[in-house]
Write a protein that holds these residues in place. Structure first.
Motif, PDB file in Angstrom:
ATOM      1  N   PRO A   6       0.818  -1.222   0.000  1.00  0.00           N
ATOM      2  CA  PRO A   6       0.000   0.000   0.000  1.00  0.00           C
ATOM      3  C   PRO A   6       0.850   1.269   0.000  1.00  0.00           C
ATOM      4  N   THR A   7       0.321   2.327  -0.592  1.00  0.00           N
ATOM      5  CA  THR A   7       0.972   3.625  -0.465  1.00  0.00           C
ATOM      6  C   THR A   7       0.769   4.149   0.950  1.00  0.00           C
ATOM      7  N   THR A  37      -0.775   6.654   1.983  1.00  0.00           N
ATOM      8  CA  THR A  37      -2.143   7.123   2.224  1.00  0.00           C
ATOM      9  C   THR A  37      -2.986   6.050   2.902  1.00  0.00           C
ATOM     10  N   GLU A  38      -2.729   4.812   2.556  1.00  0.00           N
ATOM     11  CA  GLU A  38      -3.488   3.700   3.132  1.00  0.00           C
ATOM     12  C   GLU A  38      -2.945   3.244   4.483  1.00  0.00           C
ATOM     13  N   GLN A  39      -1.838   3.841   4.930  1.00  0.00           N
ATOM     14  CA  GLN A  39      -1.211   3.402   6.173  1.00  0.00           C
ATOM     15  C   GLN A  39      -1.273   4.439   7.291  1.00  0.00           C
ATOM     16  N   ASP A  46       2.026  11.765  -1.684  1.00  0.00           N
ATOM     17  CA  ASP A  46       1.129  10.775  -2.274  1.00  0.00           C
ATOM     18  C   ASP A  46      -0.160  11.408  -2.785  1.00  0.00           C
ATOM     19  N   SER A  81       3.326   8.419  -6.444  1.00  0.00           N
ATOM     20  CA  SER A  81       2.918   7.349  -5.515  1.00  0.00           C
ATOM     21  C   SER A  81       4.035   7.196  -4.485  1.00  0.00           C
ATOM     22  N   TYR A 135       5.441   5.247  -1.173  1.00  0.00           N
ATOM     23  CA  TYR A 135       5.352   4.054  -0.338  1.00  0.00           C
ATOM     24  C   TYR A 135       6.215   4.186   0.920  1.00  0.00           C
TER      25      TYR A 135
END
Length: 427
Positions: A5-6, A8-10, A96, A102, A104
């Motif tokens: 996931p990038t 943003t998802e973490q 991001d 993108s 990570y």
């Protein structure tokens, strides 16, 4: 490749993180006239349109300005960290958010997550790589060689990465061209000397709340980074000891007025030890046995192998966090040896680390951006292997900086230029 996931998802509160990240980036950008000037040109010309740039860097505010500069030039950019502790999550989240980026990169990842993030960058199938330490280049060659044919070239930021690349090149294993950005005058003379010198000492002082004055500071290695650390420590009234393995550098340090001795001897008198070699096992069990109670151990090299922490852990009867960012190892005889930032890059991995000064990194990242442009525009001129940065690119960055500072300088007259280019003028 791994489905990673990038940032943003973490991140839990991504909007708050983005706002703080943009605030940090805005401050950095205000003090980065080189990248500002290059970005203006790039936005107009879109030189990287259609390119996919993969990056493994220290993801913090200054790096973010470089990432955005490349993205605004038309590239799709995928970026991750080059050190498990150097990422600023808020900056990563702000990056991001950009439609062409993108990110990570995340702070405090384990080894598995670190390399999964690198694989996530590689999954974008980069046509250009920008590396700090060569982990991205190594991963592509070892695990995804099928991508090499579509890679135009790359750039390497730091001493350790250039050393690894040159070794790889000497073995005939480097299969696309890479610029040794670290080896340019604009990088070595400013980033390595002033950047490493100032930021390493500043972060040690902030992390420990201790003074440099009157302390014996042992600097391992007298390359450009070591020179900067030694100069800045002496300027803060420390007594500087240099250890070296290269006789000319050892002599240079002696002629600059520093005490020069083997680490075996320095271990007995040092109060602070700072490694700048890029090599492994610079400080080992033999040295730990001789050190005084309360010493500080820090690393300003790229990887966490310069101080042998495995040996120190085996010697210790107990460990504790003496302060945030300071791990105390207590030995059987009661002596306490304090390791900063887990033995990683102290100027980037300590809890309050900010890295090099903004103005310094503007120069280094300006060279990076110019090298990406050169590789895109003239890739056919470069065979696989390590290449020096063309001198005119390095000078271009210096000229932009001087112009921004309002500093004028002389030019050679035609007669002087002719004289300097001639072998016929004698006494």
């Amino acid at each position: 490749m791994a489905d990673y996931p990038t940032i943003t998802e973490q991140v839990e509160d991504v909007q708050t993180a983005r706002e703080e990240g943009h605030r940090k980036m805005d401050w950095a950008r205000e003090h980065m006239p080189i990248l500002t000037a290059l970005q203006a040109d790039f936005e107009a010309d879109q030189p990287f349109e259609g390119q996919r740039i993969g990056m493994a860097m220290h993801v913090e505010a200054k790096t973010a300005v470089l990432v955005e500069t490349l993205a605004e030039a038309g590239a799709e950019v995928a970026v991750t960290g080059c050190n498990p502790l150097s990422t600023h999550d808020d900056v990563s989240a702000a990056l991001d958010e950009h439609p062409n980026i993108s990110s990570y990169a995340k702070r405090e990842v384990d080894d598995e997550e670190y390399y999964e993030a690198i694989e996530a960058v590689i999954s974008h199938e980069p046509t250009i790589t920008v590396d700090d330490g060569m982990d991205l280049v190594a991963a592509i060659h070892e695990d995804y060689p099928e991508l090499i044919d579509t890679i135009v070239g790359g750039c390497e930021e730091t001493t350790t990465g250039v050393h690894r690349l040159r070794a790889m090149d000497a073995d005939g294993a480097l299969e696309y061209p890479v610029f040794a950005v670290n080896d340019t005058p604009m990088k070595r003379l400013f980033d390595n000397v002033h950047g490493t010198g100032e930021s390493s000492l500043a972060n040690i002082a902030m992390t420990t709340n201790l003074s440099w004055a009157g302390k014996n500071v042992v600097v391992a290695g007298y390359g450009y980074c070591g020179k900067g650390v030694a100069k800045k420590a002496a300027g803060q009234n420390a007594s500087v000891v240099v250890t070296e393995v290269e006789p000319r550098r050892a002599l240079e340090a002696h002629m600059e007025g520093y005490d020069v001795m083997p680490m075996d001897e320095a271990a007995e008198i040092g109060d602070v030890f700072l490694t700048t070699t890029g090599n492994r096992d610079v400080i080992t069990a033999d040295h730990f046995e001789k050190m005084n109670d309360g010493v500080l151990l820090a690393n300003a090299g790229h990887f966490d192998i310069e101080i042998n922490l495995d040996q120190l852990s085996e010697m210790a009867v107990s460990q504790r966090d003496a302060r945030e960012g300071v791990r105390e190892y207590k030995l059987e005889d009661g002596r306490r040896l304090n390791v900063l930032a887990e033995g990683r890059l102290v100027n980037l991995a300590s809890p309050i680390a900010l890295g090099h000064p903004v103005e310094v990194m503007d120069q280094s990242f300006g060279v990076q951006a110019a090298c990406v442009r050169e590789m895109v525009e003239n890739s056919e001129a470069y065979d696989a292997g390590v290449h020096d940065v063309p001198d005119e690119l390095d000078k271009e960055i210096a000229e932009i900086k001087l112009d921004a500072e309002g500093i004028a300088y002389d030019d050679l007259t035609d007669e002087q230029a002719e004289y300097m280019g001639s072998w016929q003028h004698g006494t």
